[in-house]
Design a protein around this motif. Structure first.
Motif, PDB file in Angstrom:
ATOM      1  N   ARG A   8      -8.669 -44.953   7.884  1.00 21.77           N
ATOM      2  CA  ARG A   8      -8.742 -45.206   9.314  1.00 21.77           C
ATOM      3  C   ARG A   8      -9.818 -44.329   9.943  1.00 21.77           C
ATOM      4  N   PRO A   9     -10.463 -44.846  10.977  1.00 23.83           N
ATOM      5  CA  PRO A   9     -11.436 -43.984  11.667  1.00 23.83           C
ATOM      6  C   PRO A   9     -10.730 -42.797  12.285  1.00 23.83           C
ATOM      7  N   PRO A  10     -11.386 -41.654  12.338  1.00 22.70           N
ATOM      8  CA  PRO A  10     -10.735 -40.473  12.910  1.00 22.70           C
ATOM      9  C   PRO A  10     -10.390 -40.706  14.375  1.00 22.70           C
ATOM     10  N   ALA A  11      -9.289 -40.127  14.802  1.00 21.48           N
ATOM     11  CA  ALA A  11      -8.879 -40.234  16.202  1.00 21.48           C
ATOM     12  C   ALA A  11      -9.854 -39.454  17.076  1.00 21.48           C
ATOM     13  N   PRO A  12     -10.021 -39.850  18.336  1.00 19.05           N
ATOM     14  CA  PRO A  12     -10.880 -39.073  19.231  1.00 19.05           C
ATOM     15  C   PRO A  12     -10.472 -37.604  19.238  1.00 19.05           C
ATOM     16  N   TRP A  13     -11.450 -36.715  19.327  1.00 17.81           N
ATOM     17  CA  TRP A  13     -11.194 -35.284  19.172  1.00 17.81           C
ATOM     18  C   TRP A  13     -10.176 -34.759  20.174  1.00 17.81           C
ATOM     19  N   TRP A  14     -10.159 -35.344  21.356  1.00 20.17           N
ATOM     20  CA  TRP A  14      -9.349 -34.791  22.429  1.00 20.17           C
ATOM     21  C   TRP A  14      -7.865 -35.144  22.324  1.00 20.17           C
ATOM     22  N   ARG A  15      -7.501 -36.060  21.468  1.00 22.01           N
ATOM     23  CA  ARG A  15      -6.094 -36.475  21.412  1.00 22.01           C
ATOM     24  C   ARG A  15      -5.190 -35.371  20.873  1.00 22.01           C
ATOM     25  N   ASP A  16      -5.729 -34.518  20.009  1.00 20.74           N
ATOM     26  CA  ASP A  16      -4.902 -33.426  19.487  1.00 20.74           C
ATOM     27  C   ASP A  16      -5.619 -32.079  19.587  1.00 20.74           C
ATOM     28  N   ALA A  17      -6.554 -31.975  20.507  1.00 21.95           N
ATOM     29  CA  ALA A  17      -7.361 -30.754  20.621  1.00 21.95           C
ATOM     30  C   ALA A  17      -6.539 -29.582  21.127  1.00 21.95           C
ATOM     31  N   VAL A  18      -6.917 -28.396  20.666  1.00 22.53           N
ATOM     32  CA  VAL A  18      -6.413 -27.144  21.246  1.00 22.53           C
ATOM     33  C   VAL A  18      -7.531 -26.603  22.135  1.00 22.53           C
ATOM     34  N   ILE A  19      -7.241 -26.499  23.413  1.00 22.60           N
ATOM     35  CA  ILE A  19      -8.250 -26.138  24.412  1.00 22.60           C
ATOM     36  C   ILE A  19      -7.870 -24.808  25.047  1.00 22.60           C
ATOM     37  N   TYR A  20      -8.804 -23.893  25.066  1.00 22.60           N
ATOM     38  CA  TYR A  20      -8.564 -22.506  25.479  1.00 22.60           C
ATOM     39  C   TYR A  20      -9.159 -22.303  26.865  1.00 22.60           C
ATOM     40  N   GLN A  21      -8.320 -21.951  27.823  1.00 20.17           N
ATOM     41  CA  GLN A  21      -8.813 -21.733  29.179  1.00 20.17           C
ATOM     42  C   GLN A  21      -9.393 -20.339  29.332  1.00 20.17           C
ATOM     43  N   ILE A  22     -10.627 -20.288  29.828  1.00 19.83           N
ATOM     44  CA  ILE A  22     -11.284 -19.028  30.170  1.00 19.83           C
ATOM     45  C   ILE A  22     -11.347 -18.904  31.680  1.00 19.83           C
ATOM     46  N   TYR A  23     -10.813 -17.813  32.187  1.00 19.59           N
ATOM     47  CA  TYR A  23     -10.955 -17.475  33.600  1.00 19.59           C
ATOM     48  C   TYR A  23     -12.144 -16.526  33.670  1.00 19.59           C
ATOM     49  N   PRO A  24     -13.336 -17.009  34.024  1.00 17.88           N
ATOM     50  CA  PRO A  24     -14.569 -16.259  33.761  1.00 17.88           C
ATOM     51  C   PRO A  24     -14.582 -14.834  34.278  1.00 17.88           C
ATOM     52  N   ARG A  25     -14.040 -14.573  35.446  1.00 15.97           N
ATOM     53  CA  ARG A  25     -14.133 -13.224  35.991  1.00 15.97           C
ATOM     54  C   ARG A  25     -13.252 -12.222  35.234  1.00 15.97           C
ATOM     55  N   SER A  26     -12.395 -12.729  34.340  1.00 17.43           N
ATOM     56  CA  SER A  26     -11.464 -11.844  33.641  1.00 17.43           C
ATOM     57  C   SER A  26     -11.577 -11.904  32.130  1.00 17.43           C
ATOM     58  N   PHE A  27     -12.643 -12.523  31.609  1.00 15.57           N
ATOM     59  CA  PHE A  27     -12.745 -12.695  30.162  1.00 15.57           C
ATOM     60  C   PHE A  27     -13.630 -11.645  29.506  1.00 15.57           C
ATOM     61  N   ALA A  28     -14.870 -11.516  29.962  1.00 21.96           N
ATOM     62  CA  ALA A  28     -15.784 -10.530  29.370  1.00 21.96           C
ATOM     63  C   ALA A  28     -16.923 -10.268  30.346  1.00 21.96           C
TER      64      ALA A  28
END
Length: 542
Positions: A8-28
């Motif tokens: 089967r063709p691979p599922a779209p990347w976003w269907r099972d993606a792990v997405i990491y939220q960056i709050y820019p002023r508090s990351f680095a």
């Protein structure tokens, strides 16, 4: 005839993606001014690759007076100097792609800053001007606002200007709402989408996605109302049907670009089926599952909400999303120890036993990562960071903090800059001796990336191991519930994986269903049996 054995063709990347939220002023913080920035994020991208996430989501970094930490945008096509430049943003996207990471950026279409060129011109031109029609300017009712709508941040949702008219702001007075009935507003945001897509971003997180369209005539609510940011219920201000045509037009733009660009809705609606409307096949790709975020740590409630979420999103062919923390809610190390049922954010965080809080948070995280769909992580949760509840009033920057009603203003506690290394502040967040825009607790030295790196049993190690296993083990979106004692969850993913969660206050003895893959806490293993302590999640290979 279809070959059932053909790959089967691979599922779209976003269907099972792990997405990491960056709050820019508090990351680095790369330049030592105490505020995180885009160069700082670029320097830490290898850490996120090694953590095992698929994408990063950046909270706003656009030009802004920072009345609401960047969610008051003055120019959507440039970067605020405190964060860097457009070239820094371009370089960040390029570096992320080179590391196999995708980049999602925040988009704020419900409102602008009061310093936005359009709004400033609208004020200058006066009543009846074309620019005022791009916002919601109205005459008042005598000395009263045009209607009874409250602001999420407390007080009325209207501010009067010197010429006597009032303008609508569902959030802070510095955040006037756009009038999405005006074609110029829709045209503007289509060009904004293209600007960032052309720069290379992989998608957008849409702030207040449920708020763009208001009920025609802006009618009174007609009842006393106090709102919380993620819990407004049925109202003429939110979740109007007209928003869906906006998102259909955006989906057509996204589909023009290669690489499966996506949009994610921050959409709170009265029911899961209403949330699912945002992710129908011709609209957006994902919507945040705030109903799950607000579910209490109780096996019955968890199973019910997981099943309801999967059913609602499955009915429109969309993946379910799961998250436990973000920049607007109390970190789940504290929140899950409180009585949060019906209170999404645990609005007034209280002191909890840090050991018990982390133990439960780890179990909740491992449960979340075992569920089918897409998982959202908030920066620092992989370190087990607790909510900072003792920030003095003089350092707080949440615009709602001093309001008497509405959003309580305790969002600063989840936004404290995260620790990277060392025994003293700023713990590698910035150069040695540099300030931080919010103070870091002394206890965070033991929670830094450096302190946990490679340490067996550390929370960071658990996240890395779980994310690596998630990629290897899960190849479909199936979930099958298994019989389990009261207070315990058990489900299978496919034919080779089982997740067991002990949500009771007593140890659980069970027959070992297979080989231990990972556990959120220490287990006692005996011949053929395992003893799970309270608040423990285990993954098994069957």
């Amino acid at each position: 005839m279809t070959d059932l054995l053909a790959p089967r063709p691979p599922a779209p990347w976003w269907r099972d993606a792990v997405i990491y939220q960056i709050y820019p002023r508090s990351f680095a913080d790369a330049n030592g001014d105490g505020i995180g920035d885009l160069p700082g994020i670029r320097s830490r991208l290898p850490y996120l690759r090694d953590l095992g996430v698929d994408a990063v989501w950046l909270s706003p970094f656009y030009l802004s007076p920072q009345a609401d930490a960047g969610y008051d945008v003055a120019d959507y096509r440039t970067v605020d100097p405190i964060f860097g430049t457009v070239e820094d943003a371009r370089g960040l996207v390029t570096d992320a792609h080179d590391l196999g990471l995708r980049v999602i950026v925040d988009l704020v279409p419900n409102h602008s800053s009061d310093q936005h060129e359009w709004f400033q011109q609208a004020l200058a031109e006066g009543p009846g001007s074309p620019l005022r029609a791009r916002y919601h300017f109205r005459e008042g009712r005598g000395s009263l606002p045009p209607n009874d709508w409250p602001s999420i941040f407390g007080g009325p949702a209207w501010t009067q200007v010197p010429d006597g008219q009032w303008y609508l702001h569902l959030f802070a007075a510095e955040q006037p709402d756009f009038n999405w009935d005006h074609p110029a507003v829709a045209d503007e945001f289509r060009t904004i989408l293209r600007f960032w897509l052309d720069l290379g971003v992989d998608g957008f997180r849409i702030d207040v996605a449920h708020g763009l369209v208001k009920e025609a005539g802006l009618p009174d609510i007609g009842r006393p109302t106090e709102w919380h940011l993620l819990d407004v219920g049925e109202s003429p201000c939110f979740d109007r049907d007209g928003v869906h045509e906006i998102y259909r037009s955006w989906r057509r733009i996204l589909d023009e670009y290669p690489g499966e660009r996506i949009a994610v809705a921050e959409a709170w609606a009265p029911t899961l089926s209403r949330v699912a409307d945002y992710v129908r096949a011709d609209e957006l790709h994902q919507a945040f599952n705030f109903s799950y975020l607000g579910t209490s740590w109780n096996a019955g409630d968890q199973r019910k909400m997981i099943a309801a979420s999967l059913n609602a999103m499955g009915a429109v062919g969309a993946p379910t999303t799961w998250t436990l923390s973000n920049h607007d809610v109390v970190r789940h190390t504290n929140r899950l120890m409180q009585d949060t049922q019906g209170d999404v954010a645990g609005r007034r965080p209280t002191e909890v036993d840090p050991v018990a809080g982390l133990h439960r948070a780890r179990a909740a995280s491992l449960l979340l990562l075992a569920l089918p769909g897409s998982a959202y992580l908030y920066q620092g949760e992989e370190l087990g960071l607790p909510e900072v509840i003792d920030l003095p009033p003089e350092v707080r920057q949440d615009p709602a903090f001093h309001r008497a009603t509405g959003q309580d203003g305790y969002r600063d506690g989840c936004r404290v800059p995260i620790p990277w290394s060392g025994a003293e502040t700023p713990y590698g967040f910035g150069p040695a001796g540099a300030p931080t825009w919010l103070p870091q607790p002394p206890s965070w030295a033991a929670l830094s990336v450096q302190a946990q790196d490679g340490v067996p049993g550390a929370t960071l190690t658990m996240y890395r191991d779980a994310l690596a296993l998630r990629r290897k083990v899960f190849h479909n979106e199936d979930l099958t519930w298994q019989d389990a004692p009261e207070g315990v969850l058990a489900f299978d993913r496919g034919e080779g994986f089982r997740c067991t969660v002990n949500m009771t206050t007593e140890p659980l003895r069970l027959n070992r269903p297979g080989e231990l893959l990972i556990a959120s806490g220490p287990l006692t293993m005996e011949d053929g049996t395992a003893i799970l302590p309270p608040d423990t999640t285990v993954w098994w290979s069957l």
